[in-house]
Design a protein around this motif. Sequence first.
Motif, PDB file in Angstrom:
ATOM      1  N   LYS A  76      -0.322  -0.697 -10.356  1.00  9.43           N
ATOM      2  CA  LYS A  76      -1.048  -0.876 -11.617  1.00  9.43           C
ATOM      3  C   LYS A  76      -0.333  -0.222 -12.788  1.00  9.43           C
ATOM      4  CE  LYS A  76      -5.578  -0.463 -11.634  1.00  9.43           C
ATOM      5  NZ  LYS A  76      -6.948   0.034 -11.322  1.00  9.43           N
ATOM      6  N   SER A  77       0.528   0.751 -12.496  1.00 13.78           N
ATOM      7  CA  SER A  77       1.287   1.401 -13.566  1.00 13.78           C
ATOM      8  C   SER A  77       2.396   0.505 -14.100  1.00 13.78           C
ATOM      9  CB  SER A  77       1.895   2.712 -13.062  1.00 13.78           C
ATOM     10  OG  SER A  77       2.975   2.458 -12.174  1.00 13.78           O
ATOM     11  N   GLY A  78       2.712  -0.572 -13.362  1.00 15.90           N
ATOM     12  CA  GLY A  78       3.735  -1.520 -13.796  1.00 15.90           C
ATOM     13  C   GLY A  78       5.139  -1.186 -13.333  1.00 15.90           C
ATOM     14  N   ILE A  79       5.293  -0.117 -12.561  1.00 13.13           N
ATOM     15  CA  ILE A  79       6.628   0.309 -12.118  1.00 13.13           C
ATOM     16  C   ILE A  79       7.215  -0.683 -11.121  1.00 13.13           C
ATOM     17  CG2 ILE A  79       7.872   2.063 -10.774  1.00 13.13           C
ATOM     18  CD1 ILE A  79       6.119   4.157 -12.064  1.00 13.13           C
ATOM     19  N   THR A  80       6.386  -1.131 -10.183  1.00 14.53           N
ATOM     20  CA  THR A  80       6.868  -2.025  -9.136  1.00 14.53           C
ATOM     21  C   THR A  80       5.678  -2.745  -8.510  1.00 14.53           C
ATOM     22  OG1 THR A  80       8.245  -2.162  -7.136  1.00 14.53           O
ATOM     23  CG2 THR A  80       6.753  -0.273  -7.305  1.00 14.53           C
ATOM     24  N   SER A  81       5.947  -3.644  -7.589  1.00 19.44           N
ATOM     25  CA  SER A  81       4.873  -4.368  -6.915  1.00 19.44           C
ATOM     26  C   SER A  81       4.215  -3.476  -5.864  1.00 19.44           C
ATOM     27  CB  SER A  81       5.419  -5.620  -6.232  1.00 19.44           C
ATOM     28  OG  SER A  81       6.269  -5.252  -5.151  1.00 19.44           O
ATOM     29  N   ARG A  82       3.056  -3.897  -5.391  1.00 15.65           N
ATOM     30  CA  ARG A  82       2.360  -3.094  -4.383  1.00 15.65           C
ATOM     31  C   ARG A  82       3.167  -3.034  -3.082  1.00 15.65           C
ATOM     32  NH1 ARG A  82      -3.988  -3.910  -3.029  1.00 15.65           N
ATOM     33  NH2 ARG A  82      -3.920  -4.319  -5.269  1.00 15.65           N
ATOM     34  N   ARG A  83       3.770  -4.149  -2.724  1.00 13.63           N
ATOM     35  CA  ARG A  83       4.547  -4.174  -1.479  1.00 13.63           C
ATOM     36  C   ARG A  83       5.739  -3.217  -1.550  1.00 13.63           C
ATOM     37  NH1 ARG A  83       5.908  -9.879   1.164  1.00 13.63           N
ATOM     38  NH2 ARG A  83       3.639  -9.763   1.297  1.00 13.63           N
ATOM     39  N   LYS A  84       6.440  -3.213  -2.687  1.00 18.25           N
ATOM     40  CA  LYS A  84       7.578  -2.303  -2.834  1.00 18.25           C
ATOM     41  C   LYS A  84       7.102  -0.857  -2.917  1.00 18.25           C
ATOM     42  CE  LYS A  84      10.777  -5.600  -4.937  1.00 18.25           C
ATOM     43  NZ  LYS A  84      11.560  -5.948  -6.160  1.00 18.25           N
TER      44      LYS A  84
END
Length: 238
Positions: free
Chosen positions: A10-18
């Motif tokens: 949700k912070s936009g850093i990366t996807s949930r899977r990554k």
Amino acid sequence: MERLQKVIAKSGITSRRKAEKMIVDGLIEVNGKVVTELGSKVTDQDEVKVEGVPIEKEKLLYFLFYKPRGVITSVSDDKHRKTVTDYFEEYEERLYPVGRLDYDTSGILIMTNDGDFTNLLLHPSHQINKEYIVKTDGIPSKEKLQLFKKGIRSEGDILKAKQVKVMSTEHKKNTAIIKIVLHQGKNRQIRRMFEAIGTPVRKLKREQFGFLTLDSLNAGEHRELTPQEVAELKKLAK
């Protein structure tokens, strides 16, 4: 509390899977300690670092929006038509609609960036009243309208209404104003129901969502929901 990988995503850093892989690889810290368990949960007060850098948590926003007719309930449109997110360009947060209203339908729409809140309100088992006012071409009989409570079969779906009531009729113009309350939220549901009984919808407006009304809002305007209203919606859904 939310799962750690979800907070990172949700912070936009990366996807949930990554984010899950980064947790397993020992690249995530919570309050100064490395966390490697995927089931870990955190609160808003916990400090989360990704490879030593604190993440910025997006503020959760909740809005009541009076959607005008002729606007797409989407975050983008390949035909370059106006979308509901065009009315929220002043916000940096990634807002999206809870559910949808058809292009030609106006009325109440909730906008938020809280995925859990969205899923809670839209879950089929959480029967929140949604009240609509319909103007029809033609005046349907009471017998036909009662079919809505039993269920109308359309395109493989059984479409049902919780309540239906004729508010007024105009025999010279052959039109009727009808209030209908739904729990379901199928695509074009009300239009399909009235088409099935031979009385097309001329105009459609959603006037109430749970206890929320349009208040003094004009088409295209919005207001932020109060913390009490958000809490009450969650309670209503549960």
